[in-house]
Design a protein around this motif. Structure first.
Motif, PDB file in Angstrom:
ATOM      1  N   SER A  80     -22.724  31.465  36.972  1.00 18.97           N
ATOM      2  CA  SER A  80     -21.477  31.577  38.085  1.00 18.97           C
ATOM      3  C   SER A  80     -22.027  32.943  38.228  1.00 18.97           C
ATOM      4  CB  SER A  80     -20.052  32.396  37.828  1.00 18.97           C
ATOM      5  OG  SER A  80     -20.618  33.170  36.618  1.00 18.97           O
ATOM      6  N   ILE A  81     -22.804  32.848  38.650  1.00 20.21           N
ATOM      7  CA  ILE A  81     -23.348  34.973  39.716  1.00 20.21           C
ATOM      8  C   ILE A  81     -22.873  35.200  39.898  1.00 20.21           C
ATOM      9  CG2 ILE A  81     -25.683  35.100  41.368  1.00 20.21           C
ATOM     10  CD1 ILE A  81     -26.611  32.231  41.506  1.00 20.21           C
ATOM     11  N   ARG A  82     -22.902  36.760  39.946  1.00 18.70           N
ATOM     12  CA  ARG A  82     -21.841  38.049  40.266  1.00 18.70           C
ATOM     13  C   ARG A  82     -22.921  39.048  40.779  1.00 18.70           C
ATOM     14  NH1 ARG A  82     -21.598  37.686  34.841  1.00 18.70           N
ATOM     15  NH2 ARG A  82     -23.241  39.730  35.110  1.00 18.70           N
ATOM     16  N   GLY A  83     -22.512  39.179  42.802  1.00 18.74           N
ATOM     17  CA  GLY A  83     -23.506  39.863  43.427  1.00 18.74           C
ATOM     18  C   GLY A  83     -23.274  41.043  43.449  1.00 18.74           C
ATOM     19  N   HIS A  84     -23.940  42.122  43.540  1.00 17.58           N
ATOM     20  CA  HIS A  84     -23.511  43.843  43.943  1.00 17.58           C
ATOM     21  C   HIS A  84     -24.369  44.120  44.972  1.00 17.58           C
ATOM     22  CE1 HIS A  84     -23.645  44.277  39.698  1.00 17.58           C
ATOM     23  NE2 HIS A  84     -23.926  43.532  39.607  1.00 17.58           N
ATOM     24  N   GLY A  85     -23.352  44.728  45.928  1.00 14.13           N
ATOM     25  CA  GLY A  85     -24.215  44.951  47.810  1.00 14.13           C
ATOM     26  C   GLY A  85     -23.162  43.346  48.244  1.00 14.13           C
ATOM     27  N   GLY A  86     -23.745  42.526  49.074  1.00 15.91           N
ATOM     28  CA  GLY A  86     -23.836  41.517  48.921  1.00 15.91           C
ATOM     29  C   GLY A  86     -25.074  40.790  50.428  1.00 15.91           C
ATOM     30  N   TRP A  87     -24.453  39.624  50.860  1.00 18.16           N
ATOM     31  CA  TRP A  87     -25.258  39.319  51.436  1.00 18.16           C
ATOM     32  C   TRP A  87     -25.480  38.934  52.882  1.00 18.16           C
ATOM     33  CZ3 TRP A  87     -30.478  38.400  49.312  1.00 18.16           C
ATOM     34  CH2 TRP A  87     -30.192  38.096  47.650  1.00 18.16           C
ATOM     35  N   HIS A  88     -25.752  40.299  54.024  1.00 17.16           N
ATOM     36  CA  HIS A  88     -25.214  40.358  54.655  1.00 17.16           C
ATOM     37  C   HIS A  88     -25.662  39.293  55.938  1.00 17.16           C
ATOM     38  CE1 HIS A  88     -23.561  44.252  53.588  1.00 17.16           C
ATOM     39  NE2 HIS A  88     -24.524  44.317  53.018  1.00 17.16           N
ATOM     40  N   LYS A  89     -24.864  37.948  56.271  1.00 14.23           N
ATOM     41  CA  LYS A  89     -25.133  38.043  57.615  1.00 14.23           C
ATOM     42  C   LYS A  89     -24.121  37.373  58.690  1.00 14.23           C
ATOM     43  CE  LYS A  89     -29.272  36.336  54.650  1.00 14.23           C
ATOM     44  NZ  LYS A  89     -30.366  36.747  56.150  1.00 14.23           N
ATOM     45  N   LYS A  90     -24.388  36.612  59.622  1.00 21.28           N
ATOM     46  CA  LYS A  90     -23.508  36.438  59.885  1.00 21.28           C
ATOM     47  C   LYS A  90     -21.581  35.194  59.420  1.00 21.28           C
ATOM     48  CE  LYS A  90     -26.479  35.198  64.557  1.00 21.28           C
ATOM     49  NZ  LYS A  90     -26.919  35.093  65.161  1.00 21.28           N
ATOM     50  N   GLN A  91     -20.948  36.057  60.425  1.00 20.65           N
ATOM     51  CA  GLN A  91     -19.757  35.143  59.979  1.00 20.65           C
ATOM     52  C   GLN A  91     -19.406  33.892  60.230  1.00 20.65           C
ATOM     53  OE1 GLN A  91     -17.562  37.357  57.906  1.00 20.65           O
ATOM     54  NE2 GLN A  91     -16.200  35.323  57.813  1.00 20.65           N
ATOM     55  N   ARG A  92     -19.128  32.076  59.391  1.00 19.67           N
ATOM     56  CA  ARG A  92     -19.446  31.712  59.378  1.00 19.67           C
ATOM     57  C   ARG A  92     -17.774  30.853  58.972  1.00 19.67           C
ATOM     58  NH1 ARG A  92     -25.118  28.884  57.392  1.00 19.67           N
ATOM     59  NH2 ARG A  92     -26.186  30.580  58.715  1.00 19.67           N
ATOM     60  N   SER A  93     -17.069  29.874  58.555  1.00 17.22           N
ATOM     61  CA  SER A  93     -16.051  29.622  58.504  1.00 17.22           C
ATOM     62  C   SER A  93     -16.086  29.827  56.942  1.00 17.22           C
ATOM     63  CB  SER A  93     -15.547  28.295  59.008  1.00 17.22           C
ATOM     64  OG  SER A  93     -16.835  26.631  58.538  1.00 17.22           O
ATOM     65  N   ILE A  94     -17.040  29.596  56.190  1.00 16.26           N
ATOM     66  CA  ILE A  94     -16.443  29.904  54.873  1.00 16.26           C
ATOM     67  C   ILE A  94     -17.007  30.558  54.387  1.00 16.26           C
ATOM     68  CG2 ILE A  94     -16.904  28.778  52.077  1.00 16.26           C
ATOM     69  CD1 ILE A  94     -17.220  25.488  54.216  1.00 16.26           C
ATOM     70  N   ASN A  95     -16.480  31.761  53.606  1.00 11.35           N
ATOM     71  CA  ASN A  95     -17.310  33.190  53.382  1.00 11.35           C
ATOM     72  C   ASN A  95     -17.705  33.392  51.873  1.00 11.35           C
ATOM     73  OD1 ASN A  95     -18.312  35.584  53.600  1.00 11.35           O
ATOM     74  ND2 ASN A  95     -16.178  36.734  53.685  1.00 11.35           N
ATOM     75  N   LEU A  96     -19.170  33.077  51.445  1.00  5.84           N
ATOM     76  CA  LEU A  96     -19.277  33.204  50.041  1.00  5.84           C
ATOM     77  C   LEU A  96     -20.189  34.356  49.374  1.00  5.84           C
ATOM     78  CD1 LEU A  96     -21.355  29.661  50.372  1.00  5.84           C
ATOM     79  CD2 LEU A  96     -19.297  29.739  49.297  1.00  5.84           C
ATOM     80  N   ASP A  97     -19.052  35.069  48.484  1.00  5.76           N
ATOM     81  CA  ASP A  97     -20.161  36.528  48.449  1.00  5.76           C
ATOM     82  C   ASP A  97     -21.448  35.822  47.927  1.00  5.76           C
ATOM     83  OD1 ASP A  97     -16.897  37.414  46.265  1.00  5.76           O
ATOM     84  OD2 ASP A  97     -17.818  37.284  48.690  1.00  5.76           O
ATOM     85  N   VAL A  98     -21.755  35.480  47.233  1.00  2.88           N
ATOM     86  CA  VAL A  98     -23.319  35.046  47.003  1.00  2.88           C
ATOM     87  C   VAL A  98     -24.054  33.478  46.792  1.00  2.88           C
ATOM     88  CG1 VAL A  98     -25.118  34.990  44.834  1.00  2.88           C
ATOM     89  CG2 VAL A  98     -23.319  36.559  45.309  1.00  2.88           C
ATOM     90  N   PRO A  99     -24.435  33.470  48.084  1.00  2.00           N
ATOM     91  CA  PRO A  99     -24.892  31.919  49.025  1.00  2.00           C
ATOM     92  C   PRO A  99     -25.766  31.714  48.064  1.00  2.00           C
ATOM     93  CG  PRO A  99     -25.646  33.390  50.166  1.00  2.00           C
ATOM     94  CD  PRO A  99     -25.504  34.311  49.018  1.00  2.00           C
ATOM     95  N   ILE A 100     -26.079  31.532  46.568  1.00  2.00           N
ATOM     96  CA  ILE A 100     -26.455  30.955  45.598  1.00  2.00           C
ATOM     97  C   ILE A 100     -26.018  30.235  44.749  1.00  2.00           C
ATOM     98  CG2 ILE A 100     -28.566  31.079  44.308  1.00  2.00           C
ATOM     99  CD1 ILE A 100     -28.661  33.840  45.339  1.00  2.00           C
ATOM    100  N   ILE A 101     -26.003  28.702  44.130  1.00  2.00           N
ATOM    101  CA  ILE A 101     -25.620  27.825  43.285  1.00  2.00           C
ATOM    102  C   ILE A 101     -26.684  27.588  42.116  1.00  2.00           C
ATOM    103  CG2 ILE A 101     -24.690  25.884  42.747  1.00  2.00           C
ATOM    104  CD1 ILE A 101     -23.375  25.335  45.148  1.00  2.00           C
ATOM    105  N   ALA A 102     -26.458  28.168  40.846  1.00  2.00           N
ATOM    106  CA  ALA A 102     -27.710  28.199  39.862  1.00  2.00           C
ATOM    107  C   ALA A 102     -27.198  27.004  38.712  1.00  2.00           C
ATOM    108  CB  ALA A 102     -27.360  29.294  38.855  1.00  2.00           C
TER     109      ALA A 102
END
Length: 118
Positions: A27-49
């Motif tokens: 799991s990846i915890r985010g600080h701040g957030g990735w600011h992108k256009k709103q989509r139907s699925i809102n992910l805090d961190v759009p990365i899977i490790a």
């Protein structure tokens, strides 16, 4: 035909279970957030490790374009054992070989100029 469906279902379940045993999702915890256009699925961190402890490979999947990011792996003392800039427009997957890294605890960091995830 009915037996074929059951056989395919059994093979799917076995392959899914086997893959999950070999790879461990991080799991990846985010600080701040990735600011992108709103989509139907809102992910805090759009990365899977995922890490495969058998082959000592860490794989990153970028679920959306987030620009150039700095990827680094640091040991428990804060020493960087891996660092690279990845352009997520060119690739949605990034592989980090860890075969030269000793066993222990490590921190994965992914950042751009405004956001940070670990």
């Amino acid at each position: 035909m009915k037996n074929l469906k059951w056989l395919l279902l059994a093979l799917f379940i076995i392959s899914t279970c086997t893959a999950s045993l070999l790879a461990q999702r991080i799991s990846i915890r985010g600080h701040g957030g990735w600011h992108k256009k709103q989509r139907s699925i809102n992910l805090d961190v759009p990365i899977i490790a995922d890490i495969d402890e058998t082959s000592k490979v860490l794989s990153l999947e970028f679920l959306e374009y987030i620009g150039e990011v700095r990827v680094s792996v640091a040991d428990a003392n804060g020493n960087i054992v891996y660092g690279e800039v990845v352009n997520t427009q060119n690739t949605s997957f990034h592989i980090i070989p860890l075969d030269d890294v000793a066993s222990g605890s490590y921190e994965l960091s992914i950042s751009d100029s405004e956001n940070y995830a670990e």
